[in-house]
Design an enzyme around this catalytic site. Structure first.
Site, PDB file in Angstrom:
ATOM      1  N   ASP A 297       0.854  -1.188   0.000  1.00 42.11           N
ATOM      2  CA  ASP A 297       0.000   0.000   0.000  1.00 42.11           C
ATOM      3  C   ASP A 297       0.892   1.241   0.000  1.00 42.11           C
ATOM      4  O   ASP A 297       2.026   1.171  -0.459  1.00 42.11           O
ATOM      5  CB  ASP A 297      -0.959  -0.031   1.200  1.00 42.11           C
ATOM      6  CG  ASP A 297      -2.288   0.648   0.900  1.00 42.11           C
ATOM      7  OD1 ASP A 297      -2.267   1.811   0.458  1.00 42.11           O
ATOM      8  OD2 ASP A 297      -3.354   0.035   1.096  1.00 42.11           O
ATOM      9  N   ASP A 298       0.387   2.360   0.531  1.00 39.89           N
ATOM     10  CA  ASP A 298       1.189   3.579   0.522  1.00 39.89           C
ATOM     11  C   ASP A 298       2.455   3.408   1.361  1.00 39.89           C
ATOM     12  O   ASP A 298       2.397   2.869   2.473  1.00 39.89           O
ATOM     13  CB  ASP A 298       0.388   4.751   1.090  1.00 39.89           C
ATOM     14  CG  ASP A 298      -0.819   5.099   0.230  1.00 39.89           C
ATOM     15  OD1 ASP A 298      -0.721   4.945  -1.000  1.00 39.89           O
ATOM     16  OD2 ASP A 298      -1.844   5.523   0.783  1.00 39.89           O
TER      17      ASP A 298
ATOM     18  N   GLY B 157       4.732  -0.739  -4.109  1.00 40.07           N
ATOM     19  CA  GLY B 157       3.657  -0.284  -3.247  1.00 40.07           C
ATOM     20  C   GLY B 157       2.798   0.709  -3.998  1.00 40.07           C
ATOM     21  O   GLY B 157       2.697   0.660  -5.230  1.00 40.07           O
ATOM     22  N   HIS B 158       2.182   1.636  -3.262  1.00 40.87           N
ATOM     23  CA  HIS B 158       1.275   2.609  -3.877  1.00 40.87           C
ATOM     24  C   HIS B 158       1.819   4.031  -3.840  1.00 40.87           C
ATOM     25  O   HIS B 158       1.083   4.973  -4.093  1.00 40.87           O
ATOM     26  CB  HIS B 158      -0.092   2.563  -3.183  1.00 40.87           C
ATOM     27  CG  HIS B 158      -0.836   1.287  -3.408  1.00 40.87           C
ATOM     28  ND1 HIS B 158      -2.088   1.038  -2.855  1.00 40.87           N
ATOM     29  CD2 HIS B 158      -0.533   0.173  -4.123  1.00 40.87           C
ATOM     30  CE1 HIS B 158      -2.500  -0.168  -3.217  1.00 40.87           C
ATOM     31  NE2 HIS B 158      -1.564  -0.712  -3.982  1.00 40.87           N
ATOM     32  N   GLY B 159       3.085   4.201  -3.487  1.00 42.42           N
ATOM     33  CA  GLY B 159       3.682   5.524  -3.517  1.00 42.42           C
ATOM     34  C   GLY B 159       3.486   6.307  -2.236  1.00 42.42           C
ATOM     35  O   GLY B 159       3.241   5.741  -1.168  1.00 42.42           O
TER      36      GLY B 159
END
Length: 453
Positions: free
Chosen positions: A255-256, A277-279
């Site tokens: 995730d983030d 991940g999501h940055g």
């Protein structure tokens, strides 16, 4: 008679010696019992005390429940009146800890030095029935603490990720109804003057670190890992917190890497290696028509690699408040799907909640400077999707160079109701930003957020 006087004198001396000896031993045992044999004054710093959890009965075999021993060590250190109290979690041991709240305030500055391994019960079936499934280790109302060491905090999240309710990400993945709560590994709540450094943390069932209602937080040189497809395993989440510094840290997860929620201001993120991940995300904000206020956030001198997003601002329709004073500077993107994205239509497929609303969290004063690298051509390298009724304003782009990792360049960055300007030419070119400032929000009171909001 002479001998009687001598005998009496000898007896008196012996009796006095006995009393002194008993008092000395009593004093020693009282002091010993009070300290649980835990402490000695440091030769370098006379006002430091150390408390080894094994001296409080912790076994460290990875099977025995060591929760009470940790609590005893914490409570003793917390109540000891010295400048610095150091709780030692020694190397070579694995300590099983149940969900626990470590409370303050404490008399002195606390150091929890983790050189061994700390881990929770192994999965949902092993979790205590009467305990919250949302939290594992909670530090509450602490003013002055460092969590540090060369050890490992192992969240043992694999069984949590496989709950039927979790978003499985394969082509045939399904999500079943049912309870889905999973614990966040390390939570700091209503605390201040915090330092987290040098630790390794892995495989949290959900968020790895969460700072809520905290101030003066310094995170330095930590390493957070979880598999790329592990759901909701944010590295660091902050909310309602200020004066937060996150430096020199490596995060790879599902995730983030870092997520910033409402109520945050004065946040500096520097030299982060993020991905997969999501940055790095601000939001999501404004869910369920709530008010959100975020300001003065800087992300700089970092690398984001093989992530779904690079630097992102995401808000829900129907919210209010504002996101302002955001700087993304000197960031290298390596095969990132959405390097620069504002999404004011963020939604998790929740039916009517995803419909367009007339209100929105205002996004303004966003600076993107020196952002370079490569992107995945499945999406535009820049996407600024702003609310139909509350446009984004004062978006500034400078020194942007984004090239496709493979294939042909996407020549059309996406803009919707986004106002801003270019300080330099960009690669690819951006022609879709609107000039000026929209009249529709010149007198919009919902945009204003004070730091007490």
């Amino acid at each position: 008679m002479k001998y009687c006087h001598i005998s009496a004198l000898v007896f008196c001396i012996f009796f006095l010696s006995l009393i002194v000896s008993i008092q000395a031993r009593h004093h020693f045992h009282q002091k010993h019992r009070h300290s649980h044999s835990h402490s000695h004054k440091s030769s370098k710093t006379p006002h430091n005390f150390t408390f080894d959890v094994t001296k409080f009965g912790a076994i460290g075999d990875g099977i025995t429940d060591d929760t009470e021993s940790f609590k005893m060590a914490w409570d003793t250190a917390c109540q000891t009146e010295s400048q610095v109290n150091i709780i030692i979690v020694p190397k070579g041991f694995s300590f099983l800890i149940q969900p626990t709240i470590f409370t303050g305030p404490c008399h002195g500055y606390l150091v929890l030095k983790v050189d061994g391994t700390i881990m929770p019960p192994d999965g949902p079936d092993s979790w205590p029935k009467n305990n919250s499934r949302r939290l594992w280790l909670v530090f509450y109302r602490i003013n002055g603490m460092s969590l540090e060491g060369s050890g490992l905090i192992d969240g043992r999240g694999h069984k949590w990720w496989e709950l039927p309710c979790k978003p499985h990400r394969g082509p045939n993945g399904t999500t079943a109804p049912g309870p889905c709560d999973s614990p966040m590994a390390i939570n700091f709540f209503m605390s201040s003057n915090l330092s987290v450094q040098e630790l390794r943390v892995k495989d949290s069932p959900q968020i790895h670190f969460r700072f809520d209602a905290c101030r003066s937080v310094h995170v330095e040189s930590i390493h957070i890992t979880a598999p790329r497809l592990s759901p909701n395993t944010d590295g660091i989440h902050i909310e309602n917190s200020s004066d937060v510094r996150i430096y020199n840290t490596v995060i790879s997860n599902g995730d983030d890497c870092v997520s910033i929620g409402t109520g945050c201001y004065d946040v500096d993120i520097k030299n982060i290696t993020c991905g997969p991940g999501h940055g790095i995300s601000i939001g999501s904000l404004g869910k369920y028509n709530t008010r959100a206020c975020v300001s003065n956030i800087t992300v700089r001198d970092s690398v984001i690699q093989m992530t779904d997003n690079g630097v992102r601002i995401k808000t829900w329709q129907g919210g209010s408040g504002s996101v302002s004073g955001i700087t993304f500077s000197n960031i290298h993107m390596d095969n990132v799907r959405n390097p620069m994205i504002i999404d004011q239509f963020y939604c998790l497929n929740e039916g009517e909640r995803c419909s367009n609303k007339t209100s929105a969290v205002v996004v303004s004063d966003i600076l993107y400077t020196s952002i370079k690298g490569t992107y995945d051509i499945r999406n535009p390298p820049m996407s600024f999707a702003c609310s139909d009724t509350v446009p984004c304003t004062n978006l500034t782009l400078s020194d942007i160079e984004l090239l496709p990792d493979q294939g042909n360049m996407v020549l059309d960055p996406f803009c919707w109701n986004a106002y801003g300007d270019l300080r330099t030419l960009t690669i690819p070119p951006v022609f879709c930003l609107l000039d000026g400032f929209p009249q529709s929000i010149l007198h919009n009171d919902i945009a204003h957020c004070s730091r007490d909001s």
